[in-house]
Motif scaffolding. Structure first.
Motif, PDB file in Angstrom:
ATOM      1  N   ALA A 183       0.922   5.427 -15.228  1.00 39.77           N
ATOM      2  CA  ALA A 183       1.232   4.857 -13.955  1.00 39.77           C
ATOM      3  C   ALA A 183       1.424   3.527 -14.341  1.00 39.77           C
ATOM      4  O   ALA A 183       2.275   2.675 -13.457  1.00 39.77           O
ATOM      5  N   ILE A 184       1.071   2.821 -15.314  1.00 40.94           N
ATOM      6  CA  ILE A 184       1.297   1.430 -15.629  1.00 40.94           C
ATOM      7  C   ILE A 184       2.922   1.442 -15.973  1.00 40.94           C
ATOM      8  O   ILE A 184       3.775   0.738 -15.343  1.00 40.94           O
ATOM      9  N   ARG A 185       3.473   2.318 -16.682  1.00 41.75           N
ATOM     10  CA  ARG A 185       4.791   2.406 -17.140  1.00 41.75           C
ATOM     11  C   ARG A 185       5.799   2.693 -15.799  1.00 41.75           C
ATOM     12  O   ARG A 185       6.818   2.251 -15.640  1.00 41.75           O
ATOM     13  N   ALA A 186       5.220   3.534 -15.226  1.00 40.29           N
ATOM     14  CA  ALA A 186       6.029   3.816 -13.836  1.00 40.29           C
ATOM     15  C   ALA A 186       6.134   2.569 -13.048  1.00 40.29           C
ATOM     16  O   ALA A 186       7.309   2.467 -12.620  1.00 40.29           O
ATOM     17  N   ALA A 187       4.854   1.952 -12.845  1.00 47.18           N
ATOM     18  CA  ALA A 187       5.060   0.729 -12.168  1.00 47.18           C
ATOM     19  C   ALA A 187       5.940  -0.288 -12.670  1.00 47.18           C
ATOM     20  O   ALA A 187       6.739  -1.023 -11.917  1.00 47.18           O
ATOM     21  N   ALA A 188       5.955  -0.416 -13.696  1.00 49.66           N
ATOM     22  CA  ALA A 188       7.076  -1.390 -14.692  1.00 49.66           C
ATOM     23  C   ALA A 188       8.511  -0.951 -14.370  1.00 49.66           C
ATOM     24  O   ALA A 188       9.275  -1.857 -14.179  1.00 49.66           O
ATOM     25  N   VAL A 189       8.721   0.357 -14.300  1.00 53.86           N
ATOM     26  CA  VAL A 189      10.080   0.605 -14.016  1.00 53.86           C
ATOM     27  C   VAL A 189      10.284   0.472 -12.515  1.00 53.86           C
ATOM     28  O   VAL A 189      11.476  -0.049 -12.421  1.00 53.86           O
ATOM     29  N   ALA A 190       9.535   0.559 -11.716  1.00 55.36           N
ATOM     30  CA  ALA A 190       9.763   0.060 -10.124  1.00 55.36           C
ATOM     31  C   ALA A 190       9.939  -1.420 -10.125  1.00 55.36           C
ATOM     32  O   ALA A 190      10.937  -1.643  -9.389  1.00 55.36           O
ATOM     33  N   VAL A 191       9.446  -2.193 -10.910  1.00 48.94           N
ATOM     34  CA  VAL A 191       9.373  -3.705 -10.870  1.00 48.94           C
ATOM     35  C   VAL A 191      10.759  -4.001 -11.437  1.00 48.94           C
ATOM     36  O   VAL A 191      11.484  -4.873 -10.832  1.00 48.94           O
ATOM     37  N   ARG A 192      11.146  -3.568 -12.543  1.00 47.03           N
ATOM     38  CA  ARG A 192      12.419  -3.630 -12.993  1.00 47.03           C
ATOM     39  C   ARG A 192      13.623  -3.258 -12.092  1.00 47.03           C
ATOM     40  O   ARG A 192      14.659  -3.929 -12.222  1.00 47.03           O
ATOM     41  N   ALA A 193      13.248  -2.262 -11.136  1.00 43.36           N
ATOM     42  CA  ALA A 193      14.267  -1.821 -10.566  1.00 43.36           C
ATOM     43  C   ALA A 193      14.373  -2.750  -9.109  1.00 43.36           C
ATOM     44  O   ALA A 193      15.221  -2.309  -8.135  1.00 43.36           O
ATOM     45  N   GLY A 194      13.471  -3.606  -8.887  1.00 46.77           N
ATOM     46  CA  GLY A 194      13.353  -4.494  -8.053  1.00 46.77           C
ATOM     47  C   GLY A 194      12.274  -4.504  -6.830  1.00 46.77           C
ATOM     48  O   GLY A 194      12.288  -5.266  -5.914  1.00 46.77           O
ATOM     49  N   ALA A 195      11.366  -3.627  -7.161  1.00 44.86           N
ATOM     50  CA  ALA A 195      10.198  -3.620  -6.299  1.00 44.86           C
ATOM     51  C   ALA A 195       9.268  -4.739  -6.520  1.00 44.86           C
ATOM     52  O   ALA A 195       8.960  -5.128  -7.395  1.00 44.86           O
ATOM     53  N   ARG A 196       8.487  -5.086  -5.425  1.00 47.49           N
ATOM     54  CA  ARG A 196       7.577  -6.039  -5.439  1.00 47.49           C
ATOM     55  C   ARG A 196       6.293  -5.457  -5.146  1.00 47.49           C
ATOM     56  O   ARG A 196       6.128  -4.479  -4.215  1.00 47.49           O
ATOM     57  N   MET A 197       5.205  -5.702  -5.819  1.00 46.72           N
ATOM     58  CA  MET A 197       3.843  -4.740  -5.711  1.00 46.72           C
ATOM     59  C   MET A 197       2.833  -5.541  -6.515  1.00 46.72           C
ATOM     60  O   MET A 197       3.178  -6.435  -7.454  1.00 46.72           O
ATOM     61  N   ARG A 198       1.739  -5.012  -6.028  1.00 46.01           N
ATOM     62  CA  ARG A 198       0.569  -5.626  -6.896  1.00 46.01           C
ATOM     63  C   ARG A 198      -0.275  -4.146  -7.537  1.00 46.01           C
ATOM     64  O   ARG A 198      -0.402  -3.209  -6.734  1.00 46.01           O
ATOM     65  N   LEU A 199      -0.603  -4.154  -8.684  1.00 44.38           N
ATOM     66  CA  LEU A 199      -0.882  -2.881  -9.261  1.00 44.38           C
ATOM     67  C   LEU A 199      -2.429  -2.991  -9.394  1.00 44.38           C
ATOM     68  O   LEU A 199      -2.868  -4.039  -9.915  1.00 44.38           O
ATOM     69  N   LEU A 200      -3.014  -1.883  -8.888  1.00 46.28           N
ATOM     70  CA  LEU A 200      -4.505  -2.062  -8.829  1.00 46.28           C
ATOM     71  C   LEU A 200      -5.247  -0.770  -9.664  1.00 46.28           C
ATOM     72  O   LEU A 200      -4.769   0.268  -8.826  1.00 46.28           O
ATOM     73  N   LEU A 201      -5.833  -0.809 -10.687  1.00 46.73           N
ATOM     74  CA  LEU A 201      -6.371   0.568 -11.250  1.00 46.73           C
ATOM     75  C   LEU A 201      -7.769   0.777 -10.902  1.00 46.73           C
ATOM     76  O   LEU A 201      -8.502  -0.228 -11.320  1.00 46.73           O
ATOM     77  N   LEU A 258       8.602   5.562  -6.837  1.00 46.03           N
ATOM     78  CA  LEU A 258       7.564   4.545  -6.005  1.00 46.03           C
ATOM     79  C   LEU A 258       8.622   3.315  -5.551  1.00 46.03           C
ATOM     80  O   LEU A 258       8.308   2.913  -4.438  1.00 46.03           O
ATOM     81  N   ARG A 259       9.650   2.860  -6.334  1.00 38.34           N
ATOM     82  CA  ARG A 259      10.415   1.946  -5.642  1.00 38.34           C
ATOM     83  C   ARG A 259      10.926   2.235  -4.170  1.00 38.34           C
ATOM     84  O   ARG A 259      10.986   1.332  -3.248  1.00 38.34           O
ATOM     85  N   GLN A 260      11.633   3.374  -4.155  1.00 36.99           N
ATOM     86  CA  GLN A 260      12.251   3.936  -3.223  1.00 36.99           C
ATOM     87  C   GLN A 260      11.047   4.029  -1.777  1.00 36.99           C
ATOM     88  O   GLN A 260      11.522   3.649  -0.838  1.00 36.99           O
ATOM     89  N   LEU A 261      10.095   4.572  -2.195  1.00 36.55           N
ATOM     90  CA  LEU A 261       8.915   4.641  -1.334  1.00 36.55           C
ATOM     91  C   LEU A 261       8.793   3.255  -0.644  1.00 36.55           C
ATOM     92  O   LEU A 261       8.442   3.019   0.588  1.00 36.55           O
ATOM     93  N   LEU A 262       8.504   2.310  -1.428  1.00 36.00           N
ATOM     94  CA  LEU A 262       8.322   0.847  -1.142  1.00 36.00           C
ATOM     95  C   LEU A 262       9.170   0.040  -0.340  1.00 36.00           C
ATOM     96  O   LEU A 262       8.760  -0.585   0.677  1.00 36.00           O
ATOM     97  N   ASP A 263      10.537   0.722  -0.631  1.00 33.50           N
ATOM     98  CA  ASP A 263      11.539  -0.144   0.151  1.00 33.50           C
ATOM     99  C   ASP A 263      12.192   0.591   1.401  1.00 33.50           C
ATOM    100  O   ASP A 263      12.885   0.108   2.105  1.00 33.50           O
ATOM    101  N   ARG A 264      11.326   1.946   1.763  1.00 31.50           N
ATOM    102  CA  ARG A 264      12.028   2.415   2.677  1.00 31.50           C
ATOM    103  C   ARG A 264      10.837   2.896   3.894  1.00 31.50           C
ATOM    104  O   ARG A 264       9.984   3.931   3.786  1.00 31.50           O
ATOM    105  N   PRO A 265      10.568   1.789   4.693  1.00 30.82           N
ATOM    106  CA  PRO A 265       9.608   1.910   5.629  1.00 30.82           C
ATOM    107  C   PRO A 265       9.277   3.275   6.439  1.00 30.82           C
ATOM    108  O   PRO A 265       8.138   3.908   6.559  1.00 30.82           O
ATOM    109  N   TRP A 266      10.647   3.880   7.026  1.00 27.46           N
ATOM    110  CA  TRP A 266      10.610   5.027   7.500  1.00 27.46           C
ATOM    111  C   TRP A 266      10.222   6.077   6.694  1.00 27.46           C
ATOM    112  O   TRP A 266       9.536   6.910   7.296  1.00 27.46           O
TER     113      TRP A 266
END
Length: 366
Positions: free
Chosen positions: A200-218, A323-331
């Protein structure tokens, strides 16, 4: 069923006290006691008792000494020994127990000791498939998924019933998506190498490098015997190396409902369930709350169909881009939130849960 003049007595057995720390077996057993109101349950209670409501209204609590509420070896032994005479005096013994390392020996010895009392065994999950070669059925068996039911059937457990867990929607209301601050991605699972936290940490890092903004909470539950503080430090260090500064590692959380309401997405990426319930209740609670879920594509999750997003186990790159696509697409977020809630409303209702167990109890009780 037993004569109307006497309510059937059912011994409810979990690996530790039913009012101890939350786990799949405890949650499922408490749900059974809640819906089967025509039965008198005998259940194991934690001593010293902690504050708060009891998980079973009425019935007979039997004390088990447990300082922290977890099912350590000592607590398991207490339950195994104390349950023998109690099962002999019951109309039915309902065991809610994952098939883990201690189960094969338990399955050989315990049924011989309780006499002819019928047994119903709910299996939340199977820790290791190899254990089934040394295991025996306790009696009539219930699984949470078709996958595990078939697995148990092939191992000689006979015709295994499937009863899906329940989520009362009146207790898990739909909550609007948070609007303040960056999105919060909630990670659940375990610290184990295959438990999903590192992926999950690796996946979040991929999403952030692709432009996503997020706060990660484990929010991860430790297992008995683990050095949880050291494991949590390791995860924080790993997140920092991936550029995810400010990642929070909470450990066990009492207010799961509030945590889900404050989150935008649930990320659960185990490579192996390792004995965790086939359908983790946190996943269903997230769907009920209206939170999209990204899961590893494990066969146990097939019952959720398109209500969740699934990614190959261990493929953090794929999970991160989802994850990045989901966060970027409200619909898309809104569509999945609605679909998840509808799935819980259709398939995981207290009515279906009660009907499944009422049929089994009716067949097994004298």
């Amino acid at each position: 069923m037993a004569p109307a003049t006497r309510r059937p007595r059912v011994l409810l057995v979990t690996t530790g006290p039913l009012d101890g720390r939350d786990g799949a077996d405890i949650a499922l057993a408490a749900a059974v006691a809640e819906v089967m109101t025509e039965v008198d349950f005998v259940w194991f209670a934690r001593r010293p008792r902690r504050s708060g409501p009891t998980p079973v209204a009425g019935g007979r609590p039997v004390p088990v000494y447990s300082r922290d509420g977890l099912a350590h070896g000592r607590q398991r032994l207490q339950v195994a020994l104390r349950s023998v005479p109690l099962a002999r005096g019951a109309d039915l013994a309902h065991v809610v127990m994952t098939i883990g390392p201690g189960y094969p020996r338990f399955s050989r010895v315990w049924p011989r000791l309780i006499g002819g009392t019928p047994v119903l065994h709910t299996v939340p999950g199977v820790a290791e498939p190899d254990l089934l070669h040394r295991a025996r059925p306790l009696g009539t068996t219930v699984a949470l998924s078709d996958v595990t039911a078939r697995q148990l059937g092939r191992a000689g457990f006979g015709d295994v019933a499937v009863v899906l867990p329940m989520i009362p929607l009146d207790r898990w209301p739909l909550v609007p998506r948070p609007v303040d601050g960056p999105p919060t991605v909630l990670v659940t699972g375990h610290h184990d190498p295959l438990g999903g936290a590192s992926d999950a940490i690796r996946a979040a890092a991929v999403a952030v490098r692709a432009g996503a903004r997020m706060r990660l909470l484990l929010a991860l539950r430790g297992r008995p015997g683990q050095d949880v503080p050291a494991l949590e430090r390791g995860l924080r260090e790993r997140a920092a190396r991936e550029g995810l500064f400010g990642t929070d590692v909470l450990g066990r959380v009492d207010d799961v409902q509030g945590l889900l309401a404050a989150s935008d997405v649930l990320l659960f990426l185990p490579r192996d369930l390792g004995g965790k319930a086939d359908i983790p209740l946190t996943v269903l609670e997230a769907l009920a709350t209206g939170r999209p879920v990204i899961l590893s594509d494990l066969p146990e999750f097939d019952v959720l169909r398109d209500a969740v997003l699934r990614t190959p186990p261990g493929d953090a790159h794929r999970a991160g881009h989802l994850l990045r696509q989901l966060l970027d697409r409200p619909w898309w977020w809104q569509s999945l939130a609605e679909q998840g809630r509808a799935t819980v409303r259709r398939d995981f209702t207290p009515e279906r849960f009660r009907a499944g167990y009422a049929a089994l109890y009716g067949r097994l009780l004298p």
